[in-house]
Design an enzyme around this catalytic site. Sequence first.
Site, short mmCIF file in Angstrom:
data_model
loop_
_atom_site.label_atom_id
_atom_site.label_comp_id
_atom_site.label_asym_id
_atom_site.label_seq_id
_atom_site.Cartn_x
_atom_site.Cartn_y
_atom_site.Cartn_z
N ASP A 38 0.86 -1.17 0.00
CA ASP A 38 0.00 0.00 0.00
C ASP A 38 0.91 1.24 0.00
O ASP A 38 2.06 1.15 0.40
CB ASP A 38 -0.86 -0.08 1.27
CG ASP A 38 -1.45 1.25 1.68
OD1 ASP A 38 -2.23 1.79 0.88
OD2 ASP A 38 -1.15 1.73 2.79
N ASP A 232 -1.61 -0.73 6.12
CA ASP A 232 -1.85 -0.13 7.45
C ASP A 232 -3.30 0.25 7.69
O ASP A 232 -3.70 0.44 8.82
CB ASP A 232 -1.00 1.14 7.59
CG ASP A 232 -1.51 2.24 6.67
OD1 ASP A 232 -1.78 1.94 5.49
OD2 ASP A 232 -1.67 3.39 7.12
N ASP A 236 -7.17 -1.70 3.80
CA ASP A 236 -6.24 -2.76 3.42
C ASP A 236 -6.61 -4.11 4.03
O ASP A 236 -6.09 -5.15 3.60
CB ASP A 236 -4.80 -2.41 3.86
CG ASP A 236 -4.29 -1.14 3.20
OD1 ASP A 236 -4.49 -1.00 1.98
OD2 ASP A 236 -3.69 -0.30 3.89
P1 ADP Z 1 -5.26 5.47 -0.17
O1 ADP Z 1 -5.12 4.16 -0.90
O2 ADP Z 1 -4.12 6.39 -0.49
O3 ADP Z 1 -5.48 5.28 1.31
P2 ADP Z 1 -8.14 6.14 -0.52
O4 ADP Z 1 -8.69 4.94 -1.22
O5 ADP Z 1 -8.49 6.33 0.91
O6 ADP Z 1 -6.53 6.24 -0.77
O7 ADP Z 1 -8.60 7.45 -1.31
C1 ADP Z 1 -8.40 7.56 -2.70
C2 ADP Z 1 -8.58 8.99 -3.15
O8 ADP Z 1 -9.90 9.48 -2.83
C3 ADP Z 1 -7.64 9.99 -2.51
O9 ADP Z 1 -6.39 10.03 -3.13
C4 ADP Z 1 -8.42 11.30 -2.65
O10 ADP Z 1 -8.26 11.83 -3.95
C5 ADP Z 1 -9.85 10.86 -2.48
N1 ADP Z 1 -10.28 11.04 -1.07
C6 ADP Z 1 -10.48 10.07 -0.15
N2 ADP Z 1 -10.87 10.60 1.03
C7 ADP Z 1 -10.89 11.94 0.86
C8 ADP Z 1 -11.19 13.05 1.72
N3 ADP Z 1 -11.56 12.93 3.00
N4 ADP Z 1 -11.10 14.29 1.18
C9 ADP Z 1 -10.73 14.47 -0.10
N5 ADP Z 1 -10.43 13.47 -0.94
C10 ADP Z 1 -10.51 12.23 -0.48
MG MG Z 2 -2.49 3.15 3.79
#
Ligand code: ADP
Ligand code: MG
Length: 287
Positions: A38, A232, A236
Amino acid sequence: ATPTSIMVGTGRAAENGILFKGGEHLERTHALDTIVLDKTGTITKGQPEVTDFTGDKEALQLLASAEKGSEHPLAEAVVAYATEKGIDFLEADRFRAIPGHGIEAEISGKSILVGNRKLMNEYDIEIADAEKQAENLETAGKTAMFVAVDGTFRGIVAVADTVKETAAEAIRQLKEQGLEVIMLTGDNERTAKAIAKQVGIGQVIAQVLPEEKADKVKELQLQGKKVAMVGDGINDAPALAVADIGIAIGTGTEVAIEAADVTILGGELLLIPKAINISHATMKNIR
Ligand code: ADP
Ligand code: MG
């Protein structure tokens, strides 16, 4: 396999901060050929900071007030930034997190959207004029989030997270051990590739929705690969459970630690090649 040598192996691992839930996981670690990591909180420190904001003060107030309802690390970065700027937070009348996309809220009679392109597309927000700017930020390894108020684009907020100091060395060692290394992330492809390049990862699977991470691991397994997943976050956990070996980051969420077979203390990535070395040494003793 003698139970004694396995116990010695898991004991040695534990002394180094590698906590196997059982000896069978140490045995299975020996067979791994692929490692999926991740991005946020695993390869990076998971403490993103706002680096750029292109909107006005009102947009920042609405954006930050909306993000106050979210527990996402990106949201925490935005809230910290607005606090630093002395913004007065407003009460949200409605808030909704849209996993893998962003958030949607209603504040003072206005509707706020913060998130990625997918979110903007779903709500038909015109962002073409901001596209070039977003791409430049992403090429620099930043995550660009679009902000819309009442259906109109109002700015980009960009956030950057630093990679862990030992990430590149850990990945170099994993490759030297003959493992195929892949990054898996919900973030967009351009940002993901920029971060991957910094740590020497050539293969990136990006823009994966939280519920799709486990499917990506299964696809690799169907190709005959023996896959370790390292993560983490709550998102995941299903992938950690599905993988041949799930490796949780000790500084990560409880949910991830529970779903995994191994936990590495302090999130130190060098402990992963170390665990593989210990498993090889243990299995050599057995044969
Ligand atoms: P990661 O795999 O990096 O944990 P997520 O699946 O949680 O990513 O989120 C993917 C994308 O969705 C982020 O890169 C962002 O663009 C958008 N996103 C998620 N949560 C938020 C939030 N609270 N505010 C703004 N954008 C968000
Ligand atoms: Mg992560």
